[in-house]
Design a protein around this motif. Structure first.
Motif, short mmCIF file in Angstrom:
data_model
loop_
_atom_site.label_atom_id
_atom_site.label_comp_id
_atom_site.label_asym_id
_atom_site.label_seq_id
_atom_site.Cartn_x
_atom_site.Cartn_y
_atom_site.Cartn_z
N ASN A 20 0.85 -1.18 0.00
CA ASN A 20 0.00 0.00 0.00
C ASN A 20 0.88 1.23 0.00
N HIS A 21 0.45 2.25 -0.72
CA HIS A 21 1.18 3.51 -0.73
C HIS A 21 0.21 4.58 -0.27
N LEU A 22 0.53 5.17 0.88
CA LEU A 22 -0.31 6.21 1.45
C LEU A 22 0.37 7.56 1.28
N TYR A 23 -0.44 8.57 1.03
CA TYR A 23 0.06 9.94 0.86
C TYR A 23 -0.56 10.80 1.96
N ASP A 25 -0.61 14.71 3.73
CA ASP A 25 -0.22 16.11 3.53
C ASP A 25 0.46 16.67 4.78
N GLU A 30 -4.82 12.29 4.98
CA GLU A 30 -4.53 11.43 3.83
C GLU A 30 -5.05 12.09 2.56
N ILE A 31 -4.21 12.10 1.53
CA ILE A 31 -4.58 12.67 0.23
C ILE A 31 -4.20 11.67 -0.85
N ASN A 32 -4.57 11.95 -2.10
CA ASN A 32 -4.18 11.05 -3.18
C ASN A 32 -2.89 11.55 -3.84
N LYS A 33 -2.34 10.75 -4.74
CA LYS A 33 -1.05 11.05 -5.36
C LYS A 33 -1.10 12.37 -6.15
N THR A 34 -2.19 12.61 -6.83
CA THR A 34 -2.34 13.84 -7.62
C THR A 34 -2.31 15.06 -6.72
N GLU A 35 -3.02 15.01 -5.61
CA GLU A 35 -3.04 16.13 -4.66
C GLU A 35 -1.65 16.35 -4.07
N ARG A 37 1.28 15.66 -5.45
CA ARG A 37 2.14 16.29 -6.46
C ARG A 37 1.80 17.77 -6.64
#
Length: 175
Positions: A20-23, A25, A30-35, A37
């Motif tokens: 699992n890859h968690l992002y 902020d 927790e946010i998604n990869k696009t957010e 970046r």
């Protein structure tokens, strides 16, 4: 039939081992990869990212403010701790340059928290010329490693400058 079975087994095995890859902020949400970046590329936010693996094997990428710290700390507390860690005297008013390695940090060469003699030598091949140059300017350079990182070096060698941060004294100041 055998090929289909092997293919299905391979796909299932890959899914079971998928990490699992968690992002996260800078506020801990927790946010998604696009957010992630988008925030990372926003110059006005002045954010850096730090990736590590947690105890469950998940890869975590966190946005951080002030990841690279310069600051004013209580000099004598740090001096005393460095003398304790290294077993050497640090002269009064010496400038200290400390490179700090955090446990489970994916940005370091040794991602398994074990630094073999070979890995240490490889890193020192890069840092020793820098260290020798700044020592001429009366600056002490030391690399400290968070507790939990195993170092295979000789801390009794008078030229050694890779040490474990006993009790995570300095690591706690950076957190």
């Amino acid at each position: 039939m055998k090929i289909k079975f092997i293919l299905i087994l391979t796909i299932l095995t890959q899914n079971l081992n998928a990490q699992n890859h968690l992002y996260i902020d800078e506020k801990g949400s927790e946010i998604n990869k696009t957010e992630l970046r988008k925030k990372l590329l926003n110059d006005s936010l002045l954010l850096s990212s730090w990736s590590y693996t947690d105890k469950e094997g998940n890869r975590i990428t966190t946005l951080k403010k002030d990841l690279y710290l310069t600051g004013v700390f209580k000099y004598y507390d740090i001096k005393r701790q460095l003398e304790k860690v290294t077993g050497r005297e640090v002269k009064e008013n010496t400038t200290l340059l400390i490179e700090y390695y955090f446990k489970d940090d994916l940005c370091t060469a040794s991602r398994d928290n074990y630094w073999s003699k070979t890995e240490i030598l490889h890193r020192k091949n890069f840092t020793t010329p820098i260290r020798n140059n700044i020592q001429k300017k009366k600056i002490i350079y030391i690399a400290l490693f968070e507790e939990g990182i195993t170092l295979r070096n000789n801390t009794n060698n008078k030229n050694e400058y890779f040490f474990s941060d006993q009790g995570n004294f300095l690591g706690k100041k950076f957190s």
